[in-house]
Design an enzyme around this catalytic site. Structure first.
Site, PDB file in Angstrom:
ATOM      1  N   CYS A 114       0.854  -1.193   0.000  1.00  0.00           N
ATOM      2  CA  CYS A 114       0.000   0.000   0.000  1.00  0.00           C
ATOM      3  C   CYS A 114       0.890   1.243   0.000  1.00  0.00           C
ATOM      4  O   CYS A 114       1.871   1.302   0.749  1.00  0.00           O
ATOM      5  CB  CYS A 114      -0.885  -0.004   1.246  1.00  0.00           C
ATOM      6  SG  CYS A 114      -2.001   1.418   1.361  1.00  0.00           S
ATOM      7  N   HIS A 157      -9.294  -3.523  -2.269  1.00  0.00           N
ATOM      8  CA  HIS A 157      -8.275  -2.799  -1.477  1.00  0.00           C
ATOM      9  C   HIS A 157      -8.592  -1.296  -1.494  1.00  0.00           C
ATOM     10  O   HIS A 157      -8.519  -0.621  -0.466  1.00  0.00           O
ATOM     11  CB  HIS A 157      -6.885  -3.060  -2.075  1.00  0.00           C
ATOM     12  CG  HIS A 157      -5.746  -2.335  -1.411  1.00  0.00           C
ATOM     13  ND1 HIS A 157      -4.751  -2.976  -0.717  1.00  0.00           N
ATOM     14  CD2 HIS A 157      -5.426  -1.020  -1.376  1.00  0.00           C
ATOM     15  CE1 HIS A 157      -3.880  -2.074  -0.262  1.00  0.00           C
ATOM     16  NE2 HIS A 157      -4.275  -0.888  -0.655  1.00  0.00           N
ATOM     17  N   GLU A 158      -8.980  -0.783  -2.676  1.00  0.00           N
ATOM     18  CA  GLU A 158      -9.272   0.665  -2.786  1.00  0.00           C
ATOM     19  C   GLU A 158     -10.602   1.029  -2.136  1.00  0.00           C
ATOM     20  O   GLU A 158     -10.705   2.088  -1.512  1.00  0.00           O
ATOM     21  CB  GLU A 158      -9.236   1.108  -4.253  1.00  0.00           C
ATOM     22  CG  GLU A 158      -7.918   0.838  -4.978  1.00  0.00           C
ATOM     23  CD  GLU A 158      -6.683   1.267  -4.205  1.00  0.00           C
ATOM     24  OE1 GLU A 158      -5.644   0.599  -4.323  1.00  0.00           O
ATOM     25  OE2 GLU A 158      -6.743   2.265  -3.435  1.00  0.00           O
ATOM     26  N   HIS A 161     -10.206   1.554   1.443  1.00  0.00           N
ATOM     27  CA  HIS A 161      -9.656   2.870   1.812  1.00  0.00           C
ATOM     28  C   HIS A 161     -10.762   3.905   2.033  1.00  0.00           C
ATOM     29  O   HIS A 161     -10.663   4.732   2.939  1.00  0.00           O
ATOM     30  CB  HIS A 161      -8.691   3.403   0.739  1.00  0.00           C
ATOM     31  CG  HIS A 161      -7.265   2.930   0.900  1.00  0.00           C
ATOM     32  ND1 HIS A 161      -6.558   3.054   2.073  1.00  0.00           N
ATOM     33  CD2 HIS A 161      -6.426   2.346   0.022  1.00  0.00           C
ATOM     34  CE1 HIS A 161      -5.345   2.554   1.913  1.00  0.00           C
ATOM     35  NE2 HIS A 161      -5.235   2.118   0.673  1.00  0.00           N
TER      36      HIS A 161
HETATM   37  C1  LIG Z   1       3.945  -7.366   0.389  1.00  0.00           C
HETATM   38  N1  LIG Z   1       4.032  -7.952  -0.918  1.00  0.00           N
HETATM   39  C2  LIG Z   1       3.754  -7.230  -2.002  1.00  0.00           C
HETATM   40  O1  LIG Z   1       3.344  -6.091  -1.969  1.00  0.00           O
HETATM   41  C3  LIG Z   1       3.876  -7.927  -3.303  1.00  0.00           C
HETATM   42  C4  LIG Z   1       5.057  -8.598  -3.622  1.00  0.00           C
HETATM   43  C5  LIG Z   1       5.171  -9.225  -4.879  1.00  0.00           C
HETATM   44  C6  LIG Z   1       4.107  -9.197  -5.805  1.00  0.00           C
HETATM   45  C7  LIG Z   1       2.921  -8.546  -5.471  1.00  0.00           C
HETATM   46  C8  LIG Z   1       1.790  -8.573  -6.476  1.00  0.00           C
HETATM   47  C9  LIG Z   1       2.786  -7.919  -4.216  1.00  0.00           C
HETATM   48  N2  LIG Z   1       1.620  -7.234  -3.841  1.00  0.00           N
HETATM   49  C10 LIG Z   1       1.185  -6.087  -4.454  1.00  0.00           C
HETATM   50  N3  LIG Z   1       1.863  -5.618  -5.515  1.00  0.00           N
HETATM   51  C11 LIG Z   1       1.342  -4.532  -6.120  1.00  0.00           C
HETATM   52  N4  LIG Z   1       1.967  -4.019  -7.229  1.00  0.00           N
HETATM   53  C12 LIG Z   1       3.018  -4.759  -7.870  1.00  0.00           C
HETATM   54  C13 LIG Z   1       4.012  -3.846  -8.524  1.00  0.00           C
HETATM   55  N5  LIG Z   1       3.312  -2.892  -9.396  1.00  0.00           N
HETATM   56  C14 LIG Z   1       4.145  -2.160 -10.287  1.00  0.00           C
HETATM   57  C15 LIG Z   1       5.387  -1.668  -9.850  1.00  0.00           C
HETATM   58  C16 LIG Z   1       6.189  -0.958 -10.737  1.00  0.00           C
HETATM   59  C17 LIG Z   1       5.783  -0.739 -12.061  1.00  0.00           C
HETATM   60  C18 LIG Z   1       4.550  -1.232 -12.501  1.00  0.00           C
HETATM   61  C19 LIG Z   1       3.739  -1.938 -11.613  1.00  0.00           C
HETATM   62 CL1  LIG Z   1       2.222  -2.546 -12.168  1.00  0.00          CL
HETATM   63  C20 LIG Z   1       2.305  -2.103  -8.726  1.00  0.00           C
HETATM   64  C21 LIG Z   1       1.323  -2.971  -8.021  1.00  0.00           C
HETATM   65  N6  LIG Z   1       0.237  -3.894  -5.691  1.00  0.00           N
HETATM   66  C22 LIG Z   1      -0.377  -4.425  -4.615  1.00  0.00           C
HETATM   67  N7  LIG Z   1      -1.511  -3.853  -4.220  1.00  0.00           N
HETATM   68  C23 LIG Z   1      -2.397  -4.489  -3.219  1.00  0.00           C
HETATM   69  S1  LIG Z   1      -4.014  -4.202  -3.879  1.00  0.00           S
HETATM   70  C24 LIG Z   1      -3.528  -2.560  -4.420  1.00  0.00           C
HETATM   71  C25 LIG Z   1      -2.130  -2.800  -5.005  1.00  0.00           C
HETATM   72  C26 LIG Z   1      -1.296  -1.527  -5.041  1.00  0.00           C
HETATM   73  O2  LIG Z   1      -1.413  -0.751  -5.965  1.00  0.00           O
HETATM   74  N8  LIG Z   1      -0.445  -1.338  -4.001  1.00  0.00           N
HETATM   75  C27 LIG Z   1       0.382  -0.161  -4.012  1.00  0.00           C
HETATM   76  N9  LIG Z   1       0.076  -5.510  -3.954  1.00  0.00           N
END
Ligand SMILES: CNC(=O)c1cccc(C)c1Nc1nc(N2CCN(c3ccccc3Cl)CC2)nc(N2CSC[C@H]2C(=O)NC)n1
Length: 187
Positions: A114, A157-158, A161
């Protein structure tokens, strides 16, 4: 443009408030806000811009994360195919609502991150695998969509929030990696 400086972190009261519905027709400010939230998510996913402006990657953002207690969320999920330019889901939802959901549950195997949480919180965030969502777009048009798997998790998740809920509220305190026997683990 929105940068990480505009995103409030844990402890900020806005993250624990139930945000207010927006009324239609939207004021220009709320239309512009949605556009800026989408722009942030796109920038955060662009390696050069993310590096240049120090942005953490995200696929979802909610107005309370900007200390704006309004029921507005932005979703920007890139398509799975590398070459395709079309995002999988790109939308700003006003007054989003979960109308119904599956019994089936799902969780991201690696856990959730997050933008308002500057720490790694391990554990499974068990959510509904499928959800039917209603929302209004910037023109006041009503939409009803069904989402599953990763997109369903991001939208939940959103929507959490705008209800003052953080992802770790869902993590089992005694056994963070507890997985209900039929949960769908997404990686
Ligand atoms: C603790 N382990 C982890 O976080 C985790 C660990 C591994 C894999 C995942 C999949 C995890 N989990 C997770 N990874 C994401 N991203 C992966 C990277 N990506 C991204 C990053 C950079 C460029 C383009 C992109 Cl696309 C952005 C999105 N996003 C979310 N969430 C939870 S739901 C809302 C969403 C969110 O936007 N969070 C900021 N969770």
């Amino acid at each position: 443009m929105i940068t990480m400086d505009d995103i409030v972190r844990e402890g900020h009261p806005a993250l624990r408030e139930v945000a207010k519905e927006v009324s239609f027709p939207l004021v220009a400010e709320d239309i512009e806000l949605g556009e800026k939230m989408t722009e942030f998510l796109k920038n955060s996913q662009d390696p050069e811009l993310a590096e240049k402006y120090g942005l953490r990657g995200g696929v979802g953002l909610a107005a309370p994360q900007l200390a704006i207690s309004k029921r507005i969320i932005a979703i920007e999920i890139p398509s799975m195919e590398e070459d395709s330019d079309e995002p999988f889901l790109s939308t700003v939802m006003y007054n989003p609502k979960i109308l119904s959901h599956s019994v089936q549950q799902a969780a991201i195997e690696e856990g959730e991150g997050c933008l308002s949480v500057d720490r790694h919180v391990p554990g499974l965030v068990v959510r509904n695998a499928k959800v039917t969502i209603s929302y209004f777009d910037k023109d006041g048009e009503s939409h009803k969509i069904r989402l599953r798997n990763y997109a369903a998790i991001v939208v939940q998740h959103e929507i959490d929030h705008i209800n003052g809920v953080m992802f770790y509220d869902h993590i089992d305190k005694t056994n963070p990696n507890y997985a209900p026997d039929d949960v769908l683990l997404l990686s």
